[in-house]
Scaffold this motif. Structure first.
Motif, PDB file in Angstrom:
ATOM      1  N   ILE A   1      -8.474  18.265   9.461  1.00 36.51           N
ATOM      2  CA  ILE A   1      -8.294  18.382   8.005  1.00 36.51           C
ATOM      3  C   ILE A   1      -6.833  18.149   7.637  1.00 36.51           C
ATOM      4  O   ILE A   1      -6.527  17.444   6.663  1.00 36.51           O
ATOM      5  N   ARG A   2      -5.914  18.723   8.417  1.00 35.14           N
ATOM      6  CA  ARG A   2      -4.485  18.545   8.146  1.00 35.14           C
ATOM      7  C   ARG A   2      -4.071  17.088   8.331  1.00 35.14           C
ATOM      8  O   ARG A   2      -3.204  16.580   7.605  1.00 35.14           O
ATOM      9  N   GLU A   3      -4.672  16.415   9.300  1.00 36.26           N
ATOM     10  CA  GLU A   3      -4.378  14.995   9.505  1.00 36.26           C
ATOM     11  C   GLU A   3      -4.794  14.173   8.288  1.00 36.26           C
ATOM     12  O   GLU A   3      -4.044  13.295   7.824  1.00 36.26           O
ATOM     13  N   LYS A   4      -5.984  14.443   7.787  1.00 37.39           N
ATOM     14  CA  LYS A   4      -6.471  13.708   6.620  1.00 37.39           C
ATOM     15  C   LYS A   4      -5.615  14.001   5.394  1.00 37.39           C
ATOM     16  O   LYS A   4      -5.335  13.105   4.584  1.00 37.39           O
ATOM     17  N   GLN A   5      -5.203  15.241   5.262  1.00 32.44           N
ATOM     18  CA  GLN A   5      -4.351  15.615   4.135  1.00 32.44           C
ATOM     19  C   GLN A   5      -3.004  14.898   4.215  1.00 32.44           C
ATOM     20  O   GLN A   5      -2.490  14.403   3.208  1.00 32.44           O
ATOM     21  N   TYR A   6      -2.446  14.827   5.415  1.00 30.07           N
ATOM     22  CA  TYR A   6      -1.170  14.130   5.600  1.00 30.07           C
ATOM     23  C   TYR A   6      -1.314  12.644   5.284  1.00 30.07           C
ATOM     24  O   TYR A   6      -0.459  12.052   4.606  1.00 30.07           O
ATOM     25  N   ALA A   7      -2.397  12.035   5.772  1.00 33.49           N
ATOM     26  CA  ALA A   7      -2.627  10.607   5.515  1.00 33.49           C
ATOM     27  C   ALA A   7      -2.792  10.336   4.018  1.00 33.49           C
ATOM     28  O   ALA A   7      -2.268   9.351   3.485  1.00 33.49           O
ATOM     29  N   LYS A   8      -3.487  11.223   3.336  1.00 35.59           N
ATOM     30  CA  LYS A   8      -3.698  11.069   1.896  1.00 35.59           C
ATOM     31  C   LYS A   8      -2.385  11.128   1.127  1.00 35.59           C
ATOM     32  O   LYS A   8      -2.178  10.384   0.161  1.00 35.59           O
TER      33      LYS A   8
ATOM     34  N   GLN B   1       0.338   7.565   2.237  1.00 33.03           N
ATOM     35  CA  GLN B   1      -0.130   6.179   2.323  1.00 33.03           C
ATOM     36  C   GLN B   1      -0.812   5.877   3.659  1.00 33.03           C
ATOM     37  O   GLN B   1      -0.528   4.881   4.320  1.00 33.03           O
ATOM     38  N   GLU B   2      -1.696   6.796   4.062  1.00 29.70           N
ATOM     39  CA  GLU B   2      -2.510   6.652   5.275  1.00 29.70           C
ATOM     40  C   GLU B   2      -1.688   6.634   6.568  1.00 29.70           C
ATOM     41  O   GLU B   2      -2.135   6.117   7.593  1.00 29.70           O
ATOM     42  N   ASP B   3      -0.497   7.211   6.538  1.00 33.47           N
ATOM     43  CA  ASP B   3       0.281   7.345   7.774  1.00 33.47           C
ATOM     44  C   ASP B   3      -0.398   8.345   8.708  1.00 33.47           C
ATOM     45  O   ASP B   3      -1.163   9.211   8.272  1.00 33.47           O
TER      46      ASP B   3
ATOM     47  N   ILE C   1       9.492  22.861  -6.018  1.00 34.22           N
ATOM     48  CA  ILE C   1       9.840  22.007  -4.880  1.00 34.22           C
ATOM     49  C   ILE C   1       8.640  21.139  -4.508  1.00 34.22           C
ATOM     50  O   ILE C   1       7.528  21.644  -4.349  1.00 34.22           O
ATOM     51  N   ASN C   2       8.865  19.850  -4.392  1.00 33.27           N
ATOM     52  CA  ASN C   2       7.818  18.909  -3.987  1.00 33.27           C
ATOM     53  C   ASN C   2       7.714  18.945  -2.463  1.00 33.27           C
ATOM     54  O   ASN C   2       8.558  18.388  -1.755  1.00 33.27           O
ATOM     55  N   LEU C   3       6.689  19.608  -1.953  1.00 29.74           N
ATOM     56  CA  LEU C   3       6.572  19.819  -0.514  1.00 29.74           C
ATOM     57  C   LEU C   3       6.342  18.517   0.249  1.00 29.74           C
ATOM     58  O   LEU C   3       6.864  18.342   1.356  1.00 29.74           O
ATOM     59  N   VAL C   4       5.563  17.628  -0.317  1.00 27.68           N
ATOM     60  CA  VAL C   4       5.311  16.344   0.349  1.00 27.68           C
ATOM     61  C   VAL C   4       6.612  15.561   0.483  1.00 27.68           C
ATOM     62  O   VAL C   4       6.934  15.016   1.547  1.00 27.68           O
ATOM     63  N   GLU C   5       7.358  15.526  -0.589  1.00 26.63           N
ATOM     64  CA  GLU C   5       8.620  14.780  -0.565  1.00 26.63           C
ATOM     65  C   GLU C   5       9.630  15.420   0.383  1.00 26.63           C
ATOM     66  O   GLU C   5      10.281  14.727   1.178  1.00 26.63           O
ATOM     67  N   GLU C   6       9.757  16.738   0.316  1.00 31.34           N
ATOM     68  CA  GLU C   6      10.783  17.421   1.108  1.00 31.34           C
ATOM     69  C   GLU C   6      10.454  17.457   2.600  1.00 31.34           C
ATOM     70  O   GLU C   6      11.328  17.230   3.436  1.00 31.34           O
TER      71      GLU C   6
END
Length: 300
Positions: free
Chosen positions: A179-186, A189-191, A266-271
């Motif tokens: 689930i965490r992998e899919k969330q990270y990819a989402k 940009q599918e990294d 704080i933007n967690l994805v960006e940071e």
């Protein structure tokens, strides 16, 4: 001295039992370092002292802490019928716990994070993978400890229950990783999360460590709701799975809410994902584990 012993309510037999448990615990903890070297096919002394391999050191530290956690489950606080039985029980639970930690790491390496060559990356001094490996061992140990405390006795049924509960928990941990992998990819940009970890993104490793440890704590909450009985083992294991999944979802939900409050603005994805901010990642990790600890304490 005798007066002092009588004052604190400690008798000679209890001191001997304590000495047996502590001696075996220290022996097993010492063995863990050398077993880690054998597992990685390296000389642990050379890696730690000559190569100054911090990644290997962190991995070994995680293993030692994991075994210590397991041993706290092996020590029940109740003396056995004899010194020999105390030693046998401690060695049996401790030794089996050590084996399960190793199996858990294999599952973590070959199933959860199957795209990584963990041993090779640790030998290459990849600090990120060292942290991930340590966190996986600690998460596994938390589950093993919970099952050890949950079961009763020292027979075949006990070890079947321990093994079954262990694999149920590992299933939940693998699902959470996916689930965490899919969330990270989402969010990126599918990294690939595993590729990012292998590239040494320390912030991601810190956050992921918090996620797996908090998941393990959530799964252990099942032991508070179920009563161990060899006659209802299958029902209990299904209960472990259901309660573990429910508690994991609850911890994830509460953690998401807590992170929004603690890291407001704080933007967690960006940071974390993009700027590799280990400070923010550390707060995420601490928040995840804190919520899991609080929730499991409330369930106890």
């Amino acid at each position: 001295m005798n007066s002092l012993i009588q004052l604190v309510g400690v008798n000679q037999d209890l001191l001997i039992y304590l000495a047996i448990d502590v001696s075996i615990a220290i022996l097993l903890l010492g063995a863990m370092r050398f077993l880690s070297g054998l597992s990685a096919k390296v000389n642990s002394t050379d890696e730690l002292a000559k190569e100054d391999n911090f990644a290997f050191g962190i991995s070994v530290a995680g293993s030692i802490l994991a075994l210590g956690i397991v041993l706290t489950g092996a020590i029940t606080g109740e003396a056995a019928s004899s010194y020999a039985m105390e030693a046998i029980g401690m060695l049996a639970y401790g030794g089996y716990g050590l084996i399960l930690i190793k199996i858990g790491r294999i599952i973590h390496d070959k199933v959860a994070l199957q795209r990584l060559d963990k041993n090779a990356l640790i030998i290459e001094k990849n600090l990120t993978i060292g942290i991930i490996d340590a966190a996986g061992a600690i998460a596994t140990a938390l589950v093993i400890r919970a099952v050890l405390v949950w079961v009763d006795g020292l027979d075949l049924s006990t070890f079947i229950a321990i093994t079954s509960g262990f694999f149920v928990a590992q299933t939940v941990l693998v699902i959470v990783t996916r689930i965490r992998e899919k969330q990270y990819a989402k969010n990126n940009q599918e990294d690939c999360l595993q590729e990012a970890l292998s590239n040494g993104q320390l912030a991601l490793a810190i956050r992921y460590s918090g996620q797996v440890i908090s998941t393990a704590l959530a799964v252990t909450a099942a032991s508070y709701f179920l009563v161990y009985s060899p006659d209802t083992l299958v029902v209990n294991l299904i209960g472990w799975l259901v309660i573990g999944v429910v508690m994991t979802l609850l911890v994830a939900l509460l953690t998401a809410i807590a992170k929004r409050i603690v890291l407001w603005g704080i933007n967690l994805v960006e940071e974390v994902d993009q700027q590799h901010n280990i400070g923010v990642a550390s707060i995420e990790m601490a928040t995840s584990i804190a919520i899991a600890l609080i929730l499991t304490a409330l369930m106890a």
